[in-house]
Design a protein around this motif. Structure first.
Motif, PDB file in Angstrom:
ATOM      1  N   GLY A 188       0.859  -1.199   0.000  1.00  8.88           N
ATOM      2  CA  GLY A 188       0.000   0.000   0.000  1.00  8.88           C
ATOM      3  C   GLY A 188       0.882   1.231   0.000  1.00  8.88           C
ATOM      4  O   GLY A 188       1.650   1.445   0.943  1.00  8.88           O
ATOM      5  N   GLY A 208      -0.188   4.500  -0.377  1.00  7.68           N
ATOM      6  CA  GLY A 208      -0.941   5.735  -0.154  1.00  7.68           C
ATOM      7  C   GLY A 208      -0.184   6.581   0.852  1.00  7.68           C
ATOM      8  O   GLY A 208       1.022   6.387   1.069  1.00  7.68           O
ATOM      9  N   TRP A 234      -0.259   6.793   4.191  1.00  6.03           N
ATOM     10  CA  TRP A 234       0.279   6.191   5.407  1.00  6.03           C
ATOM     11  C   TRP A 234       1.310   5.111   5.073  1.00  6.03           C
ATOM     12  O   TRP A 234       2.356   5.023   5.710  1.00  6.03           O
ATOM     13  CB  TRP A 234      -0.846   5.657   6.274  1.00  6.03           C
ATOM     14  N   GLY A 235       1.033   4.292   4.071  1.00  6.09           N
ATOM     15  CA  GLY A 235       1.997   3.257   3.701  1.00  6.09           C
ATOM     16  C   GLY A 235       3.341   3.883   3.348  1.00  6.09           C
ATOM     17  O   GLY A 235       4.392   3.444   3.824  1.00  6.09           O
ATOM     18  N   TRP A 240       4.956  -1.883  -2.045  1.00  2.00           N
ATOM     19  CA  TRP A 240       4.139  -2.374  -3.160  1.00  2.00           C
ATOM     20  C   TRP A 240       3.083  -1.318  -3.467  1.00  2.00           C
ATOM     21  O   TRP A 240       2.372  -0.853  -2.568  1.00  2.00           O
ATOM     22  CB  TRP A 240       3.451  -3.705  -2.820  1.00  2.00           C
ATOM     23  N   ARG A 266      -0.170  -0.360  -6.224  1.00  4.68           N
ATOM     24  CA  ARG A 266      -1.052  -0.963  -7.234  1.00  4.68           C
ATOM     25  C   ARG A 266      -0.688  -0.502  -8.625  1.00  4.68           C
ATOM     26  O   ARG A 266      -0.762  -1.234  -9.581  1.00  4.68           O
ATOM     27  CB  ARG A 266      -2.492  -0.514  -6.959  1.00  4.68           C
ATOM     28  N   TYR A 276       0.314  11.637  -2.872  1.00  5.94           N
ATOM     29  CA  TYR A 276      -0.075  11.454  -1.470  1.00  5.94           C
ATOM     30  C   TYR A 276       0.776  12.265  -0.489  1.00  5.94           C
ATOM     31  O   TYR A 276       0.299  12.627   0.582  1.00  5.94           O
ATOM     32  CB  TYR A 276       0.014   9.977  -1.091  1.00  5.94           C
ATOM     33  N   ILE A 290      -3.551  -0.546   3.305  1.00  6.95           N
ATOM     34  CA  ILE A 290      -4.483  -0.241   2.227  1.00  6.95           C
ATOM     35  C   ILE A 290      -5.844   0.008   2.868  1.00  6.95           C
ATOM     36  O   ILE A 290      -6.026  -0.287   4.046  1.00  6.95           O
ATOM     37  CB  ILE A 290      -4.530  -1.361   1.168  1.00  6.95           C
ATOM     38  N   ALA A 294     -10.727  -2.854   1.263  1.00  7.55           N
ATOM     39  CA  ALA A 294     -10.043  -3.548   0.158  1.00  7.55           C
ATOM     40  C   ALA A 294      -9.064  -4.599   0.668  1.00  7.55           C
ATOM     41  O   ALA A 294      -8.440  -5.291  -0.132  1.00  7.55           O
ATOM     42  CB  ALA A 294      -9.305  -2.532  -0.708  1.00  7.55           C
ATOM     43  N   GLN A 313      -9.785  -8.645  -0.225  1.00  9.49           N
ATOM     44  CA  GLN A 313      -9.576  -9.042  -1.633  1.00  9.49           C
ATOM     45  C   GLN A 313      -8.077  -9.035  -1.976  1.00  9.49           C
ATOM     46  O   GLN A 313      -7.590  -9.893  -2.712  1.00  9.49           O
ATOM     47  CB  GLN A 313     -10.388  -8.140  -2.578  1.00  9.49           C
ATOM     48  N   ASN A 314      -7.318  -8.119  -1.398  1.00  6.63           N
ATOM     49  CA  ASN A 314      -5.882  -8.052  -1.686  1.00  6.63           C
ATOM     50  C   ASN A 314      -5.099  -9.196  -1.051  1.00  6.63           C
ATOM     51  O   ASN A 314      -4.067  -9.609  -1.567  1.00  6.63           O
ATOM     52  CB  ASN A 314      -5.311  -6.718  -1.218  1.00  6.63           C
ATOM     53  N   LEU A 336      -1.403  -1.543   9.619  1.00  2.57           N
ATOM     54  CA  LEU A 336      -1.306  -0.097   9.888  1.00  2.57           C
ATOM     55  C   LEU A 336      -2.685   0.546   9.731  1.00  2.57           C
ATOM     56  O   LEU A 336      -2.809   1.764   9.733  1.00  2.57           O
ATOM     57  CB  LEU A 336      -0.326   0.542   8.903  1.00  2.57           C
ATOM     58  N   LYS A 358      -6.926   1.407  10.142  1.00  5.00           N
ATOM     59  CA  LYS A 358      -7.812   1.816  11.239  1.00  5.00           C
ATOM     60  C   LYS A 358      -9.282   1.752  10.827  1.00  5.00           C
ATOM     61  O   LYS A 358     -10.007   2.746  10.910  1.00  5.00           O
ATOM     62  CB  LYS A 358      -7.454   3.237  11.690  1.00  5.00           C
ATOM     63  N   ASN A 398      -1.023   9.618  14.583  1.00 11.97           N
ATOM     64  CA  ASN A 398      -0.045   9.462  13.506  1.00 11.97           C
ATOM     65  C   ASN A 398      -0.515  10.066  12.191  1.00 11.97           C
ATOM     66  O   ASN A 398      -0.687   9.358  11.187  1.00 11.97           O
ATOM     67  CB  ASN A 398       0.276   7.959  13.312  1.00 11.97           C
ATOM     68  N   LEU A 399      -0.745  11.351  12.167  1.00  8.61           N
ATOM     69  CA  LEU A 399      -1.124  12.014  10.911  1.00  8.61           C
ATOM     70  C   LEU A 399       0.058  11.922   9.947  1.00  8.61           C
ATOM     71  O   LEU A 399       1.163  12.405  10.248  1.00  8.61           O
ATOM     72  CB  LEU A 399      -1.496  13.470  11.186  1.00  8.61           C
ATOM     73  N   THR A 421      -8.581   7.973   1.734  1.00 16.22           N
ATOM     74  CA  THR A 421      -9.464   7.129   2.528  1.00 16.22           C
ATOM     75  C   THR A 421      -9.917   7.813   3.826  1.00 16.22           C
ATOM     76  O   THR A 421      -9.085   8.226   4.630  1.00 16.22           O
ATOM     77  CB  THR A 421      -8.716   5.824   2.905  1.00 16.22           C
TER      78      THR A 421
END
Ligand SMILES: NC(=O)C1=CN([C@@H]2O[C@H](COP(=O)(O)OP(=O)(O)OC[C@H]3O[C@@H](n4cnc5c(N)ncnc54)[C@H](O)[C@@H]3O)[C@@H](O)[C@H]2O)C=CC1
Ligand SMILES: O=C(CO)COP(=O)(O)O
Length: 380
Positions: free
Chosen positions: A20, A22, A24-25, A42, A44, A61, A91, A95, A98-99, A117, A119, A151-152, A292
């Motif tokens: 993920g 995004g 946070w990842g 990783w 997508r 991001y 992620i 989702a 499915q991942n 990670l 929430k 953790n912003l 998200t």
């Protein structure tokens, strides 16, 4: 670089994967790499993996953030997971399942800790993310950890000093993860209360949506402070009914994250709430959000679990009514206006123990921490 980071630099860097890419990842990947790990993200999308790998940027991001050299990226799951001794996942919660279908065969011969990670709770099942991991990966819960706290992402990506808690039913796993996921600006504590740690992160999102609504309609600090304070009671009542320790909700994963998320315009949940308060409908809000906001999907399953456990959550119920368009956002309050008018005790403490036993537990924790010295990651 701290002495700990320097000595880690001399040892071979632990190889970790982050699934993920995004906000946070990617931020967590930076935290890990700045702590000395060799990180493969990783993503997508091949273009995003390319931008992270070659340009050391994630401009969508994390605008303006330079990513460290120790952080690479791929859009092939197998490449990201190959040789990973720890796997972090960020992620969106809906989702995840499915991942994991693609992740499971790649982890079959690996006993690396898996760290959530995330929430959120799964809308269909009401399950926490560690439970979804356990189900889909068929793995021992002792291998799973969760990270949570105030953790912003963007603040941490800017290397502003922050603390978090790593929780696992296995103290050993929590400590192994906490040792890798720390650096000079990111401090990790540990605990073994996975339920409390995960629900802290889920529930503060819902209260942050309520605070956003308050901001959106233009109410001031009294309303917000009342909702935050009563919100923490709701969070604690709910989490304890699900099996959490009440103390966890007073720690980084509860109160800490509640403060950060309710105060910050960086919070997507808070932003979503603000738009609702300004009169946008749920559909319009979803259209406007490009990241998200977990609270929007978690509200219904949380209320369902609350009903089953007999827990009263007036603030979360109001958030649901605003989302459903059945309540005017201007009516939001720290109580349901349909509640009876009889004065009730202000109960701030969950359970029958009262403040004396809470203090005793806090004292005992401090004593344990003192006895165990500074070598291990401390408990939150
Ligand atoms: N951004 C933050 O400040 C923090 C976020 N979190 C949590 O981390 C989790 C991820 O959030 P962010 O990274 O902030 O969200 P984001 O919106 O920035 O990124 C979401 C990530 O999920 C991926 N994703 C979405 N749908 C997917 C799908 N169907 N298949 C595969 N990947 C998919 C996206 O590609 C992206 O990598 C959430 O549970 C959030 O609550 C936790 C702490 C801080
Ligand atoms: O979890 C977070 C801060 O701890 C991020 O909050 P948002 O998902 O509302 O941005």
């Amino acid at each position: 670089m701290t002495p700990r980071e320097a000595s880690r630099r001399e040892a071979p860097a632990p190889r970790v994967a982050v699934l993920g890419s995004g906000s946070w990842g990617t931020t967590f990947g930076k935290v890990l790499a700045d702590g000395g790990a060799d990180v493969v993200m990783w993503a997508r999308r091949a273009e995003l993996a390319h931008e992270i790998r070659e340009g050391k940027r994630n401009s969508q991001y994390l605008p303006g953030i330079n990513l460290p050299r120790g952080l690479s990226a791929t859009h092939h799951l197998a490449e990201a997971l190959d040789g990973a001794t720890q796997v972090y996942i960020a992620i969106s919660s809906q989702a995840l399942r499915q991942n994991l279908k693609g992740v499971r065969p790649l982890l079959a011969t690996n006993d690396a800790p898996i760290v959530s990670l995330m929430k959120g709770v799964e809308k269909k099942t009401g399950l926490r993310m560690s439970q979804v991991l356990e189900q889909e990966l068929h793995c021992d819960p002792a291998r799973i950890a969760v990270a949570s706290g105030p953790n912003l992402a963007l603040e941490i990506a800017r290397e502003q000093p922050t603390a978090a808690v790593i929780s696992s039913s296995s103290q050993e796993t929590a400590e192994a993860v906490a040792r890798i996921s720390r650096n000079r600006y990111f401090r990790t504590f540990v605990n073994t209360d996975v339920i409390g740690t995960e629900f802290g992160g889920v529930l503060k999102n819902l209260i942050a949506v309520a605070i956003g609504i308050v901001d959106g309609v233009g109410y001031g600090e009294n309303t917000k402070a009342s909702i935050i304070t009563r919100g923490l009671v709701e969070m604690t009542d709910f989490a304890v009914a699900q099996g959490a320790q009440p103390e966890t909700l007073q720690g980084l994963a509860g109160l800490g994250d509640l403060i950060a998320t309710c105060q910050s315009p960086l919070s997507r949940n808070n932003t979503a709430g603000r738009l609702l308060g300004q009169g946008y409908s749920f559909t319009e809000v979803v259209k406007q959000m490009d990241q998200t906001a977990e609270g929007l999907a978690s509200v219904a399953p949380v209320l369902q679990l609350a009903r089953e456990a007999g827990v009263h959550m007036p603030i979360v119920e109001q958030v649901k009514m605003v989302l459903d368009g059945t309540m005017n956002p201007r009516d939001i309050a720290p109580h349901l206006t349909t509640d009876d008018d009889e004065p009730t005790e202000e109960r701030t403490q969950n359970g029958s123990g009262g403040s004396g036993s809470a203090l005793r537990r806090a004292f005992q924790r401090a004593l344990d921490q003192f006895r165990h010295g500074g070598g291990r990651p401390p408990r939150d």
